[in-house]
Design an enzyme around this catalytic site. Structure first.
Site, mmCIF file in Angstrom:
data_model
loop_
_atom_site.group_PDB
_atom_site.id
_atom_site.type_symbol
_atom_site.label_atom_id
_atom_site.label_comp_id
_atom_site.label_asym_id
_atom_site.label_seq_id
_atom_site.Cartn_x
_atom_site.Cartn_y
_atom_site.Cartn_z
ATOM 1 N N GLU A 60 0.853 -1.183 0.000
ATOM 2 C CA GLU A 60 0.000 0.000 0.000
ATOM 3 C C GLU A 60 0.894 1.239 0.000
ATOM 4 O OE1 GLU A 60 -3.473 1.806 2.936
ATOM 5 O OE2 GLU A 60 -1.629 0.980 3.781
ATOM 6 N N LYS A 129 -10.314 -0.352 -0.235
ATOM 7 C CA LYS A 129 -10.082 -0.575 1.187
ATOM 8 C C LYS A 129 -11.344 -0.296 2.002
ATOM 9 C CE LYS A 129 -6.694 0.815 4.738
ATOM 10 N NZ LYS A 129 -5.511 1.686 4.975
ATOM 11 N N CYS A 162 -3.848 -3.104 4.770
ATOM 12 C CA CYS A 162 -3.354 -2.456 5.979
ATOM 13 C C CYS A 162 -4.307 -2.614 7.169
ATOM 14 C CB CYS A 162 -3.051 -0.990 5.671
ATOM 15 S SG CYS A 162 -1.913 -0.188 6.822
#
Length: 347
Positions: A60, A129, A162
């Site tokens: 990322e 995300k 993440c």
């Protein structure tokens, strides 16, 4: 077994590379173009590093850095020059690639998106995300679910990004949709080191999946990302672990066939099955209910914690409190049957 990082590739193995990419500074279109080329060059390095490699994974923020800049001039699109360059690199080096972009959103803040591109240049997976790292990140919450794609050598792959990996529900959803390999890309810095390691291992063990995880690496003069690529086997053990050296490519052979074997053959700790068949020794088929209050409350739109929360917007990090409400999920643009569950719109 890691096949010595893929040097000895087995019949059923998938050799993967994690690029602990040097953290860049990207604030202008020229810098964006230069970083795009650098990533494409690193695809070539990955291929030269390991001739047997099937898929190379970039962290990322590998394209945009950690500035959280939402300037439209440096945002990307699926049909833009950056993604086109990534496709060409995968074709040229005959390799699959996993990439990160900050994606323009005409209806609000940009999306933090991830792509898996195959060795013919086709986008096999596209993900937004779901859980931006609030209050630090300004990205629009993802709205296309958690897709899973067919990967190299018969594998099934999902991508989470993440902070997503801090929610057990994310890896579980990916596994429930059939993912045997769960990729987690990140830009994390050192304060998250311990949480990074234990969640990568827990996501693997709790779902009988291989997790493949990598952060950005090095300093941009303001932030220090930690690298620390990790391959975790389905029993939670660490197969290969990287360092904090920028631009190092960590490699490992993973075995989705052994994931499938464990998922079908394990009795003890086969938790994906046992979640919905609890106590099957005592009652036929096990209890097939949903005893979790928070699941019922989320579905009903009545989720409420029994304590007060102080930080509920991004003002502590310099972002104005938002005035728009979430508009709910949308159909995945690349997956007609994306099975995105409808959500109650915010008031």
């Amino acid at each position: 077994m890691t096949g010595l990082g893929g040097l000895n590739k087995s019949k059923h193995g998938v050799v993967m590379g994690l690029v602990q990419l040097q953290l860049p500074v990207v604030g202008t279109p020229a810098q964006l173009a230069a970083q795009t080329q650098r990533i494409c060059d690193m695809v070539g390095k990955a291929r030269r590093t390991q001739a047997t490699m099937d898929l190379v994974v970039f962290p990322e923020y590998s394209l945009h850095g950690l500035s959280m800049d939402i300037n439209p001039a440096i945002m990307c699109s699926l049909d833009g020059p950056e993604v086109a360059a990534f496709k060409r690199a995968c074709i040229a080096h005959k390799i699959w690639g996993c990439f990160s972009i900050m994606e323009a959103n005409p209806d609000g803040n940009p999306y933090n998106s991830g792509l898996i591109i195959d060795d013919t240049g086709a986008i096999r997976l596209y993900y937004r995300k779901l859980h931006p790292w609030v209050p630090v990140e300004p990205w629009e919450p993802g709205n296309v679910g958690i897709p899973v794609c067919d990967g190299p050598n018969g594998s099934r792959i999902a991508l989470i990004i993440c902070h997503d990996g801090m929610f057990p529900e994310m890896a579980r959803e990916a596994a429930y949709k059939g993912a045997e390999i769960i990729i987690r890309t990140a830009g994390y810095t050192a304060p998250i080191r311990h949480s990074w390691k234990i969640t990568n291992q827990a996501n693997a063990f709790c779902n009988l999946a291989v997790t493949v995880n990598v952060c950005m690496c090095g300093s941009d003069g303001s932030f220090d990302s930690m690298g620390e690529g990790m391959f975790c086997n389905f029993d939670g053990t660490v197969l290969v672990e990287g360092s904090g050296r920028p631009d190092e490519v960590i490699t490992c052979e993973v075995r989705p066939d052994l994931v499938r074997e464990a998922r079908s053959g394990w009795g003890v700790e086969n938790n994906m099955y046992q979640l919905y068949h609890r106590g099957y020794v005592a009652v036929k088929g096990g209890a097939q209910d949903c005893p979790y209050t928070y699941m019922h409350d989320m579905a009903a739109g009545t989720y409420k914690l029994p304590w007060e929360v102080d930080v509920t917007d991004g003002s502590s990090c310099g972002f104005a409190p938002p005035t728009r409400s979430y508009q709910g999920p949308q159909a995945h643009p690349l997956v007609p049957d994306s099975r995105v569950m409808p959500a109650k719109k915010a008031a």
